[in-house]
Design an enzyme around this catalytic site. Structure first.
Site, PDB file in Angstrom:
ATOM      1  N   ASP A  61     -19.425 -56.692   8.737  1.00  0.00           N
ATOM      2  CA  ASP A  61     -19.605 -55.319   8.258  1.00  0.00           C
ATOM      3  C   ASP A  61     -20.657 -55.306   7.155  1.00  0.00           C
ATOM      4  O   ASP A  61     -20.578 -56.106   6.217  1.00  0.00           O
ATOM      5  CB  ASP A  61     -18.292 -54.762   7.729  1.00  0.00           C
ATOM      6  CG  ASP A  61     -17.237 -54.626   8.819  1.00  0.00           C
ATOM      7  OD1 ASP A  61     -17.626 -54.491  10.001  1.00  0.00           O
ATOM      8  OD2 ASP A  61     -16.037 -54.651   8.495  1.00  0.00           O
ATOM      9  N   HIS A 110     -16.017 -60.954  12.779  1.00  0.00           N
ATOM     10  CA  HIS A 110     -14.814 -60.563  13.507  1.00  0.00           C
ATOM     11  C   HIS A 110     -15.187 -59.818  14.784  1.00  0.00           C
ATOM     12  O   HIS A 110     -16.342 -59.428  14.976  1.00  0.00           O
ATOM     13  CB  HIS A 110     -13.903 -59.706  12.620  1.00  0.00           C
ATOM     14  CG  HIS A 110     -14.560 -58.486  12.039  1.00  0.00           C
ATOM     15  ND1 HIS A 110     -15.513 -58.544  11.032  1.00  0.00           N
ATOM     16  CD2 HIS A 110     -14.416 -57.164  12.329  1.00  0.00           C
ATOM     17  CE1 HIS A 110     -15.909 -57.325  10.722  1.00  0.00           C
ATOM     18  NE2 HIS A 110     -15.273 -56.468  11.500  1.00  0.00           N
ATOM     19  N   ARG A 156      -5.138 -49.664  22.003  1.00  0.00           N
ATOM     20  CA  ARG A 156      -5.169 -50.017  20.589  1.00  0.00           C
ATOM     21  C   ARG A 156      -5.954 -48.954  19.841  1.00  0.00           C
ATOM     22  O   ARG A 156      -7.041 -48.556  20.271  1.00  0.00           O
ATOM     23  CB  ARG A 156      -5.823 -51.386  20.386  1.00  0.00           C
ATOM     24  CG  ARG A 156      -5.837 -51.871  18.932  1.00  0.00           C
ATOM     25  CD  ARG A 156      -6.368 -53.310  18.850  1.00  0.00           C
ATOM     26  NE  ARG A 156      -6.221 -53.857  17.524  1.00  0.00           N
ATOM     27  CZ  ARG A 156      -7.132 -53.747  16.545  1.00  0.00           C
ATOM     28  NH1 ARG A 156      -8.265 -53.095  16.785  1.00  0.00           N
ATOM     29  NH2 ARG A 156      -6.919 -54.262  15.355  1.00  0.00           N
TER      30      ARG A 156
END
Length: 338
Positions: free
Chosen positions: A212, A267, A277
């Site tokens: 990020d 990630h 999800r």
């Protein structure tokens, strides 16, 4: 929007290995008197940790999730009224402008104005229902972001204290600034790939590996697995889901501000279950004009900066032009003298 040059199934990445379940995620209880040492260690060793007793009301979390589920259950023609993402708005499968694709649909909103919320609310039902939904939506999103932002700022101030940085708002002031370029993202990963796509390996990548770019990310998801992080040795580990806790990521900007002491965690999300999800992520970003440099108080005597100076606008622009898996900080690293 990027036009796909191949059939969609050829663009979906597959998980190339089988990560182990990792129950040893650093767990930080924010209600304890002094979690600063734990926080610093987690940011140094993993760039990732889980927080409990976070103070975000569960009622707000559940109500926002309910609204999000209602939105993602709408027909595609209705959802597209909130998009296309440029980069804000509704998106489906195409992530960014450079060909990255995932088994995901998402909604990206700015945290600084109501425009996105109004477009989001405008597709719900008749005029009276639209008004009620829109009004409640703005309240819920505002309450949720305010609570999560406070948690993020508290964590950043504890990190500053743990690093002996003065003042202790050296990081958090950037999120509190009225010009903070923070965003809020809702990701929906549908159940495993339908049979008609004829994909043999159902462990599809919902969101490809990346770091990020912002300072800090605060993630909450429903009780469905899929999140994976990469360890320093390059191995991928699966994070057990927990719908009542939050997961926190160190971002690229915080890595630079600590001169590499904290590591921005790589990630990804895989869609490998029969359940959908839903995740909600607050990305705490600095103002566009903010210069991102290592903090002088963290630099030991004669220690060199590992990074060139840049503004958040410059880095955001560069990151947006890159692919998800690219080393985005690579362009801003100083090359060590031979």
């Amino acid at each position: 929007m990027v036009t796909l040059s191949k059939p969609a199934t050829q663009h979906f990445s597959k998980a190339i290995n089988c990560p182990t379940l990792f129950p040893g995620v650093p767990l930080i209880d924010l209600s304890r008197p002094d979690p600063k040492t734990q926080l610093v260690r987690a940011c140094e060793e993993f760039g990732f940790f889980k927080v409990i007793n976070h103070g975000v009301p569960i009622e707000i979390i559940q109500e926002l999730e309910s609204i999000a589920i209602k939105f993602f259950s709408l027909p595609m023609s209705d959802k597209e009224k909130v998009g296309p993402p440029d980069p804000l708005g509704y998106g489906d499968k195409k992530i960014g402008p450079n060909g990255d694709v995932g088994w995901v649909e998402y909604l990206l909103l700015t945290t600084n104005n109501q425009t996105g919320y109004q477009k989001f609310a405008a597709i719900f039902g008749d005029a009276a229902e639209t008004f009620r939904t829109g009004l409640r939506l703005r309240c819920v999103v505002h309450e949720y972001i305010s609570a999560v932002k406070k948690m993020a700022c508290d964590i950043l101030e504890m990190l500053a204290e743990g690093l002996k940085i003065q003042p202790n708002n050296a990081f958090s002031r950037l999120l509190m600034d009225e010009q903070s370029d923070s965003v809020f993202r809702l990701n929906h990963y549908p159940p495993t790939c339908p049979d008609h796509l004829e994909v043999n390996d159902k462990n599809l990548i919902g969101f490809g590996e990346h770091t990020d770019p912002q300072i800090i990310s605060v993630l909450r998801s429903n009780n469905t697995s899929g999140l994976q992080i990469s360890l320093k040795d390059g191995n991928w580990i699966s994070i057990p889901p927990d719908q009542y806790s939050f997961f926190v990521n160190v971002g690229d900007s915080l890595q630079v501000m600590t001169n590499g002491r904290f590591k921005s965690v790589r990630h990804r999300v895989v869609t490998n279950t029969s359940k959908s999800r839903l995740s909600m992520i607050y990305f705490g970003g600095p103002p566009l004009s903010e210069k991102i440099v290592p903090l002088p108080s963290l630099m030991e005597e004669e220690e060199d900066s590992l990074y060139k100076e840049f503004t958040w606008f410059e880095y955001k622009k560069s990151a947006y032009k890159s692919r998800l898996a690219d080393n985005r900080l690579g362009l801003f690293e100083k090359i060590a003298a031979s």
